[in-house]
Enzyme design. Structure first.
Site, short mmCIF file in Angstrom:
data_model
loop_
_atom_site.label_atom_id
_atom_site.label_comp_id
_atom_site.label_asym_id
_atom_site.label_seq_id
_atom_site.Cartn_x
_atom_site.Cartn_y
_atom_site.Cartn_z
N LYS A 194 0.74 -1.16 0.04
CA LYS A 194 -0.13 -0.09 0.04
C LYS A 194 0.93 1.14 -0.20
O LYS A 194 1.60 1.38 0.88
CB LYS A 194 -1.07 0.09 1.15
N GLU A 270 9.19 0.69 11.44
CA GLU A 270 10.06 1.74 11.34
C GLU A 270 9.52 3.10 11.58
O GLU A 270 8.54 3.59 10.62
CB GLU A 270 10.86 1.66 10.06
N CYS A 304 12.50 10.96 9.00
CA CYS A 304 12.10 10.29 10.43
C CYS A 304 13.40 10.41 11.42
O CYS A 304 13.23 10.42 12.52
CB CYS A 304 11.61 8.80 10.60
N GLU A 353 0.55 23.18 7.93
CA GLU A 353 -0.10 23.77 9.11
C GLU A 353 0.42 23.12 10.14
O GLU A 353 0.66 23.99 11.24
CB GLU A 353 -1.53 23.55 9.01
#
Length: 503
Positions: A194, A270, A304, A353
């Site tokens: 996905k 992860e 990350c 935002e």
């Protein structure tokens, strides 16, 4: 307080040199519409305008994809094919990617907003390298013979785990495709992947190339869709044997719970990070400034393992701060297709935002805004490179994963103190240490509870270097030999020996 405009003037956006050819779901080797017929828009983050409408996969589509992957695993040729032949298909795929590198890089920049030079000259070559690496592993996965206390022949078999569900994020769509798909295929598994709803285009493009390289139908299925629908259906599917997820820690918790409540499938995660970048008293300040800048601002701060807590020794703090501020002001922001641009837009309005809210939080908590802090232009999702000083550990900007171009600079007195402060977080993905002392490098790197520690460098992502987190930054490792363990079962086979010549 000083606010600096750091951006090149945003002109009319450059038209990407690529056509959108693949927007449907890829199931059982064919591009098909979603079962519902629904589509969703994927946006150009430079403008917020629609690039294309993509088939929206949901639970029924996940069921179709899993059925195709299950048949390809249980009946099809992939796990029964020789490892050498699997490797040859993976290598042919890598060759095709090299042939189409210009189009793929343009598509990645258009859908994601990352600088085109980064996509073309860094990420695509690494993508190819990763598939060469995993193709090389395919015929080198083997078990052991084990001595037993008695007349038995004991062997261990390393077998593919089965159908692997994989959910990848939007910040590095191609690299995360390679990190997940490469080891799973090398081990003989089949896949339902996905893609992130923000960046579905390159995954579909390269999956088509994989089939041109000879990948059998059903081995790699790609479903575009949203997390709460397609992602949840994949994580909770009873016929998926393995799940691999890269994304936020909060979503990782949901994925792990869904996997446990279904068939207790194996899960690797992860997840997020709030990585410390430690500049010691003896560091080469000019080099440290550049590396700390790269560690934070690379990929618009959407990484990350970004070095998002910059700890600087008090004796060099002022010098570092002034140079770090000057470097941020020089950073070029603009259309990522334009040569020389270092920073493109954030991925979408939600992330845009969110970053601006964290900037306001930093100001309200009395951190000093040294530069940046505002949007660039009136169109798209561009944010000025932002630097805060006088940051304390209890501030939100020092605790939360901002995932944007916001550098927070903190002061420390000695190594024992900074190790304790660096470790006082729920995360443990990565860290950086800048020092001229080997003793300091060894002491600090061993003291840090993080999956990767870079010494006098940052974001070195070789195909063979394992990557993953301590604590709430994840479970398991990506890349390198350790990633193969995610996609293998170990079986012990014991056979009696009759009058053996030896044990």
């Amino acid at each position: 307080m000083h606010r600096f405009s750091t951006a090149a003037v945003l002109e009319e956006p450059i038209t990407p040199p690529v056509q959108i050819n693949y927007t449907k779901l890829l199931i059982n080797g064919l591009f098909v519409d979603s079962a519902s017929g629904k589509t969703f828009p994927t946006l150009d983050p430079r403008t917020g305008e629609v690039i294309a409408h993509v088939a929206e996969g949901e639970a029924e589509d996940i069921n179709r994809a899993v059925s195709a992957a299950r048949k390809a695993f249980d009946e099809g040729p992939w796990p029964k094919m020789s490892a050498y032949e699997r490797a040859r298909i993976m290598l042919r795929f890598a060759d095709l990617v090299e042939k189409h590198m210009d189009e793929i890089a343009a598509l990645e920049t258009w859908d994601n907003g990352k600088p085109h030079e980064q996509a073309l000259k860094a990420e695509l070559p690494m993508f190819v390298r990763l598939f060469h690496y995993y193709a090389g592993w395919a015929d080198k996965i083997h078990g052991l013979t084990v001595p037993a206390d008695g007349p038995y022949h004991v062997q261990t078999l390393h077998e593919p785990i089965g159908v692997a569900g994989q959910i990848i994020p939007w910040n590095f769509p191609l690299l995360m495709f390679a990190w997940k798909v490469g080891p799973a295929l090398a081990c003989g598994n089949t896949i339902v992947l996905k893609t992130a709803e923000q960046t579905p285009l390159t995954g579909l493009y390269v999956a088509k190339l994989f089939h041109e390289a000879g990948l059998p139908p059903g081995v790699l299925n790609v479903v575009s869709g949203y997390g709460p629908t397609a992602g949840a259906a994949l994580a909770s599917h009873m016929d998926v044997d393995k799940l691999a997820f890269t994304g936020s820690t909060d979503t990782g918790k949901i994925v792990l719970e869904l996997a446990a409540r279904s068939n207790l499938k194996s899960v690797t995660l992860e997840l997020g990070g709030k990585s410390p970048f430690i500049i010691c008293e003896d560091a080469d300040i000019d080099k440290a400034v550049e590396q700390a800048h790269f560690a934070l601002f690379f990929n618009q701060g959407q990484c990350c393992c970004a070095g998002s807590r910059t700890y600087v020794h008090e004796r060099v703090y002022d010098e570092f701060l002034e140079k770090a501020k000057a470097r941020a002001i020089r950073r070029t922001v603009g259309d990522p297709f334009k040569k020389g641009i270092e920073q493109g837009p954030q991925i979408d309005s939600e992330q845009f935002e969110k970053v601006l809210r964290y900037i306001r939080s930093g100001i309200e908590s009395n951190a000093t805004l040294e530069c940046g802090g505002e949007r660039v232009g009136s169109k798209g999702f561009f944010i000025q490179p932002t630097v805060f000083s006088s940051v304390e550990d209890n501030m939100l900007i020092a605790q939360d994963e901002i995932f944007g171009p916001v550098q927070t600079i903190l002061k420390f007195k000695d190594n024992d103190e900074v190790i304790k402060r660096a470790n006082k977080t729920k995360y443990g993905l990565a860290a950086g240490v800048f020092t001229r002392s080997l003793d300091t490098a060894n002491t600090v790197s061993r003291g840090l509870r993080a999956g990767t520690v870079w010494v006098n460098c940052y974001d070195v992502f070789d195909a063979a270097i394992p990557f993953g987190g301590y604590k709430m930054s994840g479970i398991g490792r990506e890349k390198g030999i350790y990633s193969l363990n995610n996609y293998l079962q170990v079986k012990a086979v014991v056979t009696p020996l009759k009058n053996p010549a030896w044990l």
